[in-house]
Design a protein around this motif. Structure first.
Motif, PDB file in Angstrom:
ATOM      1  N   ALA A 214       0.830  -1.199   0.000  1.00  0.00           N
ATOM      2  CA  ALA A 214       0.000   0.000   0.000  1.00  0.00           C
ATOM      3  C   ALA A 214       0.873   1.260   0.000  1.00  0.00           C
ATOM      4  CB  ALA A 214      -0.921  -0.009   1.212  1.00  0.00           C
ATOM      5  N   LEU A 215       1.959   1.216   0.782  1.00  0.00           N
ATOM      6  CA  LEU A 215       2.886   2.344   0.861  1.00  0.00           C
ATOM      7  C   LEU A 215       3.528   2.616  -0.495  1.00  0.00           C
ATOM      8  CD1 LEU A 215       4.553   4.350   2.578  1.00  0.00           C
ATOM      9  CD2 LEU A 215       6.118   2.476   3.085  1.00  0.00           C
ATOM     10  N   ARG A 216       3.998   1.547  -1.139  1.00  0.00           N
ATOM     11  CA  ARG A 216       4.620   1.663  -2.458  1.00  0.00           C
ATOM     12  C   ARG A 216       3.645   2.296  -3.464  1.00  0.00           C
ATOM     13  NH1 ARG A 216       9.627   1.344  -4.929  1.00  0.00           N
ATOM     14  NH2 ARG A 216       8.788   3.007  -6.186  1.00  0.00           N
ATOM     15  N   LYS A 217       2.414   1.794  -3.440  1.00  0.00           N
ATOM     16  CA  LYS A 217       1.414   2.309  -4.395  1.00  0.00           C
ATOM     17  C   LYS A 217       1.091   3.776  -4.149  1.00  0.00           C
ATOM     18  CE  LYS A 217      -0.822  -1.422  -6.515  1.00  0.00           C
ATOM     19  NZ  LYS A 217      -2.042  -1.785  -7.218  1.00  0.00           N
ATOM     20  N   MET A 218       1.048   4.145  -2.858  1.00  0.00           N
ATOM     21  CA  MET A 218       0.782   5.544  -2.523  1.00  0.00           C
ATOM     22  C   MET A 218       1.872   6.454  -3.053  1.00  0.00           C
ATOM     23  SD  MET A 218      -0.277   5.582   1.464  1.00  0.00           S
ATOM     24  CE  MET A 218      -0.412   7.349   1.605  1.00  0.00           C
ATOM     25  N   ILE A 219       3.115   6.007  -2.851  1.00  0.00           N
ATOM     26  CA  ILE A 219       4.236   6.841  -3.275  1.00  0.00           C
ATOM     27  C   ILE A 219       4.279   6.935  -4.802  1.00  0.00           C
ATOM     28  CG2 ILE A 219       6.767   6.950  -3.337  1.00  0.00           C
ATOM     29  CD1 ILE A 219       6.688   5.931  -0.423  1.00  0.00           C
ATOM     30  N   ALA A 282       2.405   6.666 -17.482  1.00  0.00           N
ATOM     31  CA  ALA A 282       2.793   6.358 -16.096  1.00  0.00           C
ATOM     32  C   ALA A 282       1.546   6.249 -15.219  1.00  0.00           C
ATOM     33  CB  ALA A 282       3.738   7.430 -15.567  1.00  0.00           C
ATOM     34  N   ALA A 283       0.561   7.110 -15.467  1.00  0.00           N
ATOM     35  CA  ALA A 283      -0.676   7.081 -14.674  1.00  0.00           C
ATOM     36  C   ALA A 283      -1.491   5.828 -15.004  1.00  0.00           C
ATOM     37  CB  ALA A 283      -1.490   8.337 -14.953  1.00  0.00           C
ATOM     38  N   TYR A 284      -1.580   5.539 -16.284  1.00  0.00           N
ATOM     39  CA  TYR A 284      -2.300   4.341 -16.735  1.00  0.00           C
ATOM     40  C   TYR A 284      -1.660   3.082 -16.148  1.00  0.00           C
ATOM     41  CZ  TYR A 284      -3.718   0.775 -20.200  1.00  0.00           C
ATOM     42  OH  TYR A 284      -4.179  -0.349 -20.830  1.00  0.00           O
ATOM     43  N   ALA A 285      -0.323   3.067 -16.132  1.00  0.00           N
ATOM     44  CA  ALA A 285       0.401   1.888 -15.634  1.00  0.00           C
ATOM     45  C   ALA A 285       0.061   1.587 -14.172  1.00  0.00           C
ATOM     46  CB  ALA A 285       1.909   2.092 -15.793  1.00  0.00           C
ATOM     47  N   GLN A 286      -0.266   2.617 -13.392  1.00  0.00           N
ATOM     48  CA  GLN A 286      -0.557   2.395 -11.970  1.00  0.00           C
ATOM     49  C   GLN A 286      -1.689   1.381 -11.791  1.00  0.00           C
ATOM     50  OE1 GLN A 286       1.611   3.705  -9.768  1.00  0.00           O
ATOM     51  NE2 GLN A 286       2.524   4.536 -11.637  1.00  0.00           N
ATOM     52  N   ASP A 287      -2.663   1.418 -12.679  1.00  0.00           N
ATOM     53  CA  ASP A 287      -3.804   0.507 -12.546  1.00  0.00           C
ATOM     54  C   ASP A 287      -3.770  -0.654 -13.536  1.00  0.00           C
ATOM     55  OD1 ASP A 287      -5.349   1.936 -10.474  1.00  0.00           O
ATOM     56  OD2 ASP A 287      -5.348   3.538 -11.979  1.00  0.00           O
ATOM     57  N   HIS A 288      -3.023  -0.508 -14.625  1.00  0.00           N
ATOM     58  CA  HIS A 288      -3.140  -1.513 -15.692  1.00  0.00           C
ATOM     59  C   HIS A 288      -1.848  -2.238 -16.040  1.00  0.00           C
ATOM     60  CE1 HIS A 288      -7.250  -0.215 -16.512  1.00  0.00           C
ATOM     61  NE2 HIS A 288      -6.806   1.023 -16.354  1.00  0.00           N
ATOM     62  N   VAL A 289      -0.693  -1.696 -15.654  1.00  0.00           N
ATOM     63  CA  VAL A 289       0.581  -2.379 -15.951  1.00  0.00           C
ATOM     64  C   VAL A 289       1.395  -2.433 -14.651  1.00  0.00           C
ATOM     65  CG1 VAL A 289       2.439  -2.582 -17.653  1.00  0.00           C
ATOM     66  CG2 VAL A 289       0.501  -1.086 -18.153  1.00  0.00           C
ATOM     67  N   PRO A 290       0.931  -3.232 -13.669  1.00  0.00           N
ATOM     68  CA  PRO A 290       1.535  -3.181 -12.332  1.00  0.00           C
ATOM     69  C   PRO A 290       3.052  -3.382 -12.335  1.00  0.00           C
ATOM     70  CG  PRO A 290       0.054  -5.089 -12.580  1.00  0.00           C
ATOM     71  CD  PRO A 290      -0.177  -4.192 -13.756  1.00  0.00           C
TER      72      PRO A 290
END
Lengths: 361, 407
Positions: A214-219, A282-290
């Protein structure tokens, strides 16, 4: 394959942009920077009417209806770009961006439901997860926390602080016993940053047992949002420089007809435009290219920061002496770009992290 | 945003991949630049039959006749790169002349030239630049005067790549000396075997003669060799310049170059440590990676804009300027990380990568100039992209070239 924004995404960004163009115009922002906080409240309710705080909130989580829009980091980045463009005093990136991404990942429907109802708004302190300076860092002991969280973002209107001990995520109530806040004076007066000193303050761990993810994803999301904010601010500076160069006459002609000035503007545009596609991806990758999310966040924020620093400086130069004055207010964009660059990892730090993520050295 | 391919495109990718697996052995090597070699011509024929070269050109002229599809073109490029197989023959004939003839040529010109050009049997060179006409191309002076059924051509061209192998040249000449400079130019096709043409290799700083100078002395070509009308050559040439700009700057190639540099840095050791562990060089590497990634994403955005038949705007205008600069900086880093080995060249002992990074570093400097110099690109970006005013035209005689204040 479709690499670009959907009609809905374009509409979302346009509607936020149109609202901010009126609400967050320069003179209103100037008042905010002089200590009148009305604008932050006005923007908060205006954005609420547009549904902006609910963009990343899920519709439902663990059986609890939250009523969010369940969109992704790309939509949040488009909103953030509009906020940066209008140098809006807003805690969207932290309160409804980073905090929601972290709580969503951890599966904490209780905090999310409070956020959805408006009874909680979280400021975020993640500086020590990226690098710990002397005298900083938090340690948890039972259900209390002590230590210092530096450069906590989004304190305007916040009710709680979402903080990290390095591997755990905790929530501390604002104004509670043992919580002392020091307001910082930064170059960027369009947003407020505070440092927290905690002395056995009561702390609640957020839900879930995988806080590291969760921390990684937030950052990562925070870095993408700051990159988007910077992109918006830099694009506006370029537009202002071009507009000024067409109005300002010297030697009986607009300065924008001199190649020296045209080439400065062309260089800004040529370097800035690819940043837009990079931020989208980069924004798209957050949800679609983990598997690329962390790397792209590092590459996007470091690159957009560097290009925008060049744009901020060059656009100011195109404005001649006027660019340097307070009267024109160009410096608010210049400073917003400068502050974003330092927060959540500067370019060199981000590139070192990107190298590490790829096993380079 | 949806980066998944629909079934149609997944199938197409599988088809290209299948083709390459089956036929890869008959492909010439990617570094084989020989002109008209049997192997290259046979490969070209196979690609034409399967639609992997001249895909959208009309069938009647030897093309494949497919509808334009930017995504399929991209898939072909990706799969050929993945298999390290050379793509179809490129070059100025196929990339610039053929589109021009299709748009503006007579039926006879189309019938005569397009098919052998696509097949790689007929090789072209471009006669545009002159010693006195570089960025100001419309100042060109090579003259073509009508005499009976012929144009008689006198003058000189420069920067003519492949002139030494070419069968034909598409050339800009001045046919109307009294007209304003842009309206006095014609676009003509010249057989390179015509008497009076002399090709001299032009050695560059790389140590190779990548270009030539071409001299014309009373060269006679039939008046029917013109494309478009007399005096309209500038307009005809601009149609092809658009195609040339599209040729340059392949974002996947930039990321490929970057990976090669990362490999060098992992392989090369100094004081027993791989160079990739050096924080300063690594920072430069990742900096260029971020930029190459931005250019790749910009390229994907352009692919979508092109499939949607939308204007590419600023995203398209910047490609040549940024792409060439990025490649140049990558070669710069590769040389720097090699330290002393970075200076080795030609057939030196201990040479790395056949000295190709030095060649790139120098040749890329030429590419920054060729096909519209960086300064001209910046004029285009600021005028067409940002709507900034053109520089006022100087009054005649307001500048004296070569005059020095000290005298």
């Amino acid at each position: 394959m479709y690499f670009g924004l959907s009609e809905d995404q374009i509409m979302l960004q346009d509607s936020v942009g149109r609202y901010l163009e009126g609400a967050s115009e320069l003179e209103a922002v100037r008042k905010f920077t002089e200590g009148d906080t009305t604008l932050a409240d006005t923007l908060h309710s205006g954005m609420e009417e547009l549904g902006v705080p609910f963009v990343l909130l899920p519709e439902a989580l663990n059986g609890q209806i939250l009523g969010g829009l369940g969109m992704g980091v790309l939509e949040a980045a488009l909103i953030q770009e509009a906020l940066g463009r209008h140098i809006a005093p807003s805690s969207f990136a932290t309160a409804y961006g980073m905090a929601v991404v972290g709580l969503r990942e951890a599966g904490d429907e209780d905090w999310l439901s409070q956020i959805a109802m408006g009874s909680a708004r979280m400021a975020v302190g993640m500086t020590e997860a990226i690098g710990v300076r002397e005298d900083a860092g938090l340690s948890l002991s039972g259900d209390t926390v002590s230590g210092r969280a530096s450069f906590v973002m989004g304190a305007d209107g916040a009710t709680h602080f979402l903080l990290t001990t390095g591997d755990q995520l905790i929530v501390v109530e604002r104004g509670a016993k043992g919580v002392s806040e020091t307001a910082l004076t930064t170059i960027d007066k369009t947003r407020n940053v505070v440092t927290l000193d905690l002395d056995k303050a009561s702390a609640a761990l957020i839900a879930g047992n995988n806080h590291a993810v969760a921390l990684r994803k937030m950052i990562d999301a925070g870095r993408v949002l700051l990159a988007a904010d910077t992109l918006g601010a830099a694009a506006m500076m370029l537009e202002k420089a071009v507009a000024y160069s067409k109005e300002r006459d010297q030697f009986n002609r607009p300065i924008g007809s001199f190649q020296a000035v045209k080439h400065m503007c062309a260089e800004m545009a040529a370097r800035l435009e690819p940043c837009r596609a990079l931020v989208w991806y980069a924004a798209y990758a957050q949800d679609h290219v983990p598997e690329e999310a962390a790397l792209m966040a590092c590459l996007a924020k470091s690159h957009v920061s560097d290009v925008s620093k060049f744009v901020a400086r060059t656009a100011t130069e195109v404005h001649g002496g006027m660019g340097f004055t307070d009267l024109l207010g160009l410096h608010y964009w210049f400073k917003r770009i400068g502050a974003n660059r330092q927060l959540l990892g500067g370019p060199e730090k981000l590139r070192a992290e990107a190298a590490e993520l790829q096993g380079w050295g | 945003m949806d980066l998944n391919l629909t079934q149609e495109y997944e199938d197409f990718r599988a088809e290209v991949r299948g083709f390459l697996e089956k036929h890869k052995d008959s492909a010439p090597s990617r570094s084989d630049r020989s002109v008209r070699s049997k192997k290259r011509l046979a490969w070209q024929e196979l690609l034409l039959q399967n639609g992997y070269a001249a895909r959208t050109h009309p069938k009647q002229y030897g093309g494949f006749g497919a509808a334009p599809d930017a995504l399929k073109a991209r898939i072909i490029a990706e799969e050929f790169a993945r298999a390290s197989a050379p793509g179809g023959i490129s070059g100025q004939g196929i990339n610039m002349l053929v589109p021009t003839l299709l748009e503006l040529g007579t039926d006879e010109q189309k019938d005569t030239y397009i098919k052998p050009t696509l097949a790689g049997e007929m090789v072209w060179c471009q006669g545009y630049s002159e010693p006195g006409a570089g960025s100001d191309l419309a100042a060109l002076r090579t003259a073509a005067v009508v005499d009976g059924d012929d144009f008689v051509i006198n003058g000189q061209k420069i920067w003519t790549s492949t002139a030494q192998f070419a069968d034909m040249m598409f050339c800009l000449v001045r046919t109307e000396p009294d007209a304003p400079k842009h309206q006095g130019i014609s676009y003509i096709l010249i057989d390179m075997n015509t008497p009076g043409i002399e090709v001299r290799p032009l050695m560059t700083m790389t140590g190779f003669a990548e270009f030539n100078e071409v001299f014309f002395t009373d060269v006679r070509v039939p008046v029917t060799s013109i494309v478009g009308n007399r005096g309209e050559g500038w307009m005809v040439a601009n149609a092809t310049l658009t195609h040339e700009r599209g040729m340059l700057g392949d974002p996947d190639a930039a990321l490929g170059r970057l990976r090669s540099i990362a490999e060098i840095m992992q392989k090369e050791h100094i004081d027993g440590k791989p160079l990739i562990e050096d924080a300063v060089y690594r920072d430069r590497l990742v900096k260029l990676q971020a930029e190459a990634q931005a250019m790749k994403m910009n390229g994907m955005r352009l692919t979508t804009l092109s499939s949607e038949k939308k204007s590419s705007g600023m995203a398209g205008l910047l490609v040549k300027l940024q792409g060439c600069e990025l490649n140049h900086q990558m070669a710069d880093l590769a040389i720097d990380v090699m330290g002393e080995y970075g200076i080795l060249y030609e057939d030196s002992p201990f040479i790395r990568d056949q000295g190709m990074w030095q060649t790139h570093y120098m040749f890329d400097l030429g590419l920054i100039i060729g096909g519209g110099s960086a300064q001209i690109q910046k004029n285009i970006i600021s005028e067409r992209g940002l709507g900034m005013p053109r520089e006022p035209k100087p009054q005649p005689g307001s500048f004296k070239s070569g005059a020095s204040k000290a005298n």
